[in-house]
Design an enzyme around this catalytic site. Structure first.
Site, short mmCIF file in Angstrom:
data_model
loop_
_atom_site.label_atom_id
_atom_site.label_comp_id
_atom_site.label_asym_id
_atom_site.label_seq_id
_atom_site.Cartn_x
_atom_site.Cartn_y
_atom_site.Cartn_z
N GLN A 165 -4.65 -5.34 6.75
CA GLN A 165 -5.62 -6.28 6.19
C GLN A 165 -5.62 -7.63 6.91
O GLN A 165 -6.63 -8.33 6.86
CB GLN A 165 -5.32 -6.52 4.70
CG GLN A 165 -5.49 -5.28 3.83
CD GLN A 165 -6.93 -4.78 3.77
OE1 GLN A 165 -7.88 -5.54 3.99
NE2 GLN A 165 -7.10 -3.50 3.50
N HIS A 202 0.88 -1.18 0.00
CA HIS A 202 0.00 0.00 0.00
C HIS A 202 0.92 1.23 0.00
O HIS A 202 2.04 1.17 0.53
CB HIS A 202 -0.83 -0.04 1.28
CG HIS A 202 -1.92 0.98 1.38
ND1 HIS A 202 -1.68 2.26 1.80
CD2 HIS A 202 -3.24 0.90 1.12
CE1 HIS A 202 -2.82 2.92 1.81
NE2 HIS A 202 -3.78 2.13 1.39
N LYS A 258 -10.80 -0.92 10.01
CA LYS A 258 -10.93 -2.11 9.16
C LYS A 258 -11.28 -3.34 10.00
O LYS A 258 -11.55 -4.40 9.48
CB LYS A 258 -9.62 -2.37 8.40
CG LYS A 258 -9.27 -1.25 7.40
CD LYS A 258 -8.04 -1.59 6.63
CE LYS A 258 -7.40 -0.38 5.98
NZ LYS A 258 -8.08 0.05 4.76
N CYS A 277 -4.72 2.38 -3.76
CA CYS A 277 -3.52 2.92 -3.11
C CYS A 277 -2.35 1.96 -3.25
O CYS A 277 -1.53 1.81 -2.34
CB CYS A 277 -3.77 3.23 -1.64
SG CYS A 277 -4.95 4.52 -1.40
N ASP A 330 2.90 -4.73 8.18
CA ASP A 330 1.68 -3.94 7.99
C ASP A 330 0.51 -4.91 8.06
O ASP A 330 0.26 -5.68 7.12
CB ASP A 330 1.76 -3.23 6.63
CG ASP A 330 0.44 -2.60 6.21
OD1 ASP A 330 -0.57 -2.77 6.92
OD2 ASP A 330 0.42 -1.94 5.15
N1 PMP Z 1 -1.83 -0.91 4.49
C1 PMP Z 1 -2.76 -1.66 3.88
C2 PMP Z 1 -2.40 -3.04 3.42
C3 PMP Z 1 -4.05 -1.16 3.70
O1 PMP Z 1 -4.98 -1.92 3.10
C4 PMP Z 1 -4.36 0.14 4.16
C5 PMP Z 1 -5.73 0.74 3.96
N2 PMP Z 1 -6.32 0.45 2.74
C6 PMP Z 1 -3.36 0.87 4.80
C7 PMP Z 1 -2.12 0.31 4.94
C8 PMP Z 1 -3.60 2.25 5.33
O2 PMP Z 1 -4.51 2.19 6.37
P1 PMP Z 1 -5.13 3.53 6.98
O3 PMP Z 1 -5.67 4.31 5.81
O4 PMP Z 1 -6.21 3.04 7.89
O5 PMP Z 1 -4.05 4.23 7.69
#
Ligand code: PMP
Length: 423
Positions: free
Chosen positions: A217, A137, A240, A378, A214
Site C-alpha cells: 500500500q 494483511h 496496486k 484480508c 510490506d
Molecule cells: N499486503 C497489503 C498491505 C495489501 O494491501 C495487499 C493487497 N490487498 C497484500 C499485501 C497482498 O497483495 P497481492 O494480493 O497483490 O499479493
C-alpha cells in the site's frame, strides 16, 4: 500526458497533480455504471491503468513477444532488453543499490512467501520468534504461521491502539534474543495507518534482526527509499501501482539474497545442471525460475515512469489533501464511525455505520456507480481488534477528486434513506 507506442511518456503537467489531465490518461474511468458516472474508490484492492501501461502491453504482444534471456534472435534480445530496463526502473524507483537486488515475483504475497520459505527455513528454528503487527494483511501472517508450525517457532504480534497506531513500547518489549525476523506492513490496507518503518528497522537492527517491509500500500502513495528505510526486504505489487496484475517485486539486500537458498527450481535459475549437481544462477535470476511475466514487468516499468513523472511527493500531497477532505466530510455524517484515525495515515477511509451492514452500504453505493470494498479486507485480526465483522472502505488514488468524495457522501446519505438510521 501522452504516450508513444514504446510507452515513453511526455509530461504535460506542472508541479502538483493536475487531476483533470491525469483522468484523461485512464480510459476505464470514463464510463457509466448503473446509469451513473463511475466513481472508483477501490484502489487499495487494485488501481486502474493509464493508457501508457495498456499501450505497453499491446506493443509488447504486437511486436516484441519472445522469451527472455534465451535467444540470440532479435525479438528475444528486444524482450530481454525491455524486461531488464524495467528492472532498472524499479531499482531507481525504490532507490535500491543494484539491479540484482530486484526480484520479479507475482506480487506482494509471493514475495513474502519467498522470504518465508527461503530465508525463514534457513534461519528460523525451534523456539525462535517472528514479529508482525496486529494490522497485517493475511499475506503477512499466514506464510509466517506456516513456517512457525513447521519449525516450532512463535509469531509475536505488536498490538495497536484504538486509533490504529502501533504500541511501540510493546514492540520494544517483544524484540529479544529469539527474534529472527520483523515483518511489518508499511501502510495498512484496512486502516490507512502509515507505520514508522525506519524506526522499527533501526530498533530491530540494534539486535541484528532483519526487517521485511510490506509495501503493497505504501509504494503507490509515497516516496520509498529502501536505503533510507534501511530495511532488508521490501515487497510490493504492480497492480496496486497502476501496473499490470501478475507482477510484483521483492527487493532484498544482496548479501542476504546471496546467502538464501533458491525458492523454486527450474529453468532460468541455474548456471548448469547435471544429474549429479546443479549450480545456481547469480542474482536476480536465482530466484526467477521459469518463464516470467515478461509483459507484466515491462508494463510495470511504464507504470513507474508514469507516476515518477508526476512525482511521488506531488502524488502524496494531493492524496493527503483529498484524504483530509474525505475525513472531514465523512466525520460529519451522523452514525458513521471512521475505523483507523492514526496521525500518520494515507489513502484509506474505512468506516462502519450504526445499524447498517457494510455489505448493504457497498450494494447501495454500487447502484450509484460508486465502487468501494466491503468486508474484512484480508485483515481479519484488525476486524477482531475493533470487534466489528467488516468495514466499508473507500480507498484513494491520484485520479480521485473532491467531487467523487461528494458523490460518496451523497451515496451514503442514500444508504441511510434506504436502511434508516440505527435500525
Ligand atoms: N499486503 C497489503 C498491505 C495489501 O494491501 C495487499 C493487497 N490487498 C497484500 C499485501 C497482498 O497483495 P497481492 O494480493 O497483490 O499479493
Amino acid at each position: 500526458m501522452t504516450t508513444g507506442s514504446s510507452g515513453a511518456i511526455t509530461p504535460v503537467v506542472g508541479p502538483g497533480v493536475d487531476v483533470e489531465t491525469v483522468r484523461t490518461d485512464f480510459p476505464v474511468l470514463h464510463q457509466m455504471v448503473n446509469g451513473k458516472p463511475l466513481v472508483y474508490l477501490d484502489n487499495a484492492s487494485t488501481s486502474q491503468k493509464p493508457q501508457a501501461v495498456i499501450d505497453t502491453l499491446v506493443q509488447y504482444y504486437t511486436m516484441d513477444n519472445s522469451n527472455v534471456h534465451r535467444g540470440v534472435h532479435t525479438l528475444s534480445q528486444r524482450a530481454t532488453d525491455h524486461y531488464e530496463e524495467a528492472r532498472a526502473k524499479v531499482r531507481r524507483f525504490i532507490n535500491a543499490e543494484a539491479d540484482e537486488e530486484i526480484i520479479y515475483v507475482r506480487g506482494t504475497t509471493e514475495g513474502i512467501n519467498l522470504v518465508a520459505q527461503t530465508f525463514g527455513r534457513q534461519n528460523v528454528g525451534e523456539g525462535d520468534e517472528i514479529i508482525v503487527t496486529a494490522m497485517e494483511h493475511h499475506s503477512n501472517i499466514v506464510p509466517w504461521q506456516i513456517l512457525c508450525q513447521e519449525r516450532g517457532a512463535h509469531l509475536k504480534v505488536i498490538p495497536i491502539t484504538d486509533s490504529g497506531e502501533l504500541v511501540m513500547e510493546e514492540y520494544e518489549r517483544l524484540l529479544g534474543p529469539r527474534t529472527k525476523l520483523v515483518s511489518i506492513v508499511h501502510q495498512s490496507n484496512a486502516l490507512g495507518t502509515v507505520n514508522p518503518a525506519k524506526q522499527i528497522t533501526d530498533m530491530a537492527h540494534g539486535l541484528g534482526v532483519p526487517v521485511l517491509v510490506d509495501g503493497a500500500q505504501s509504494a503507490p502513495h509515497m516516496t520509498v527509499d529502501v536505503q533510507d528505510l534501511g530495511c532488508d526486504f521490501f515487497v510490493f505489487s504492480g497492480h496496486k501501482l497502476y501496473g499490470p496484475t501478475g507482477i510484483g517485486v521483492l527487493y532484498g539486500r544482496a548479501d542476504l539474497l546471496n546467502a538464501m537458498p533458491p525458492y523454486q527450481g527450474g529453468g532460468e535459475m541455474i548456471k548448469s545442471v547435471t544429474f549429479e549437481k546443479t549450480i545456481y544462477n547469480d542474482l536476480p535470476h536465482k530466484f526467477e525460475a521459469g518463464t516470467p511475466d515478461i509483459a507484466g514487468a515491462i508494463g510495470l516499468g511504464t507504470a513507474i515512469d508514469y507516476i515518477s513523472n508526476l512525482g511521488m511527493s506531488n502524488i502524496y500531497n494531493y492524496e493527503r489533501e483529498l484524504l483530509e477532505y474525505g475525513t472531514q466530510r465523512l466525520s460529519a455524517i451522523e452514525g458513521l464511525q471512521i475505523i483507523g484515525t492514526a496521525r500518520e495515515k494515507a489513502g484509506v477511509l474505512s468506516f462502519v455505520m450504526e445499524g447498517i451492514h457494510p455489505h448493504d452500504i457497498g450494494t447501495i453505493l454500487d447502484t450509484e456507480g460508486i465502487a468501494v470494498r466491503t468486508g474484512h479486507h484480508c485483515a481479519q485480526p484488525v476486524m477482531d481488534r475493533y470487534e466489528i465483522p467488516a468495514t466499508a472502505r473507500a480507498s484513494l488514488a491520484l485520479y480521485n477528486t473532491r467531487e467523487e468524495i461528494d458523490a460518496l457522501v451523497k451515496g451514503i446519505d442514500r444508504t441511510i434513506e434506504v436502511f434508516g438510521r440505527g435500525l
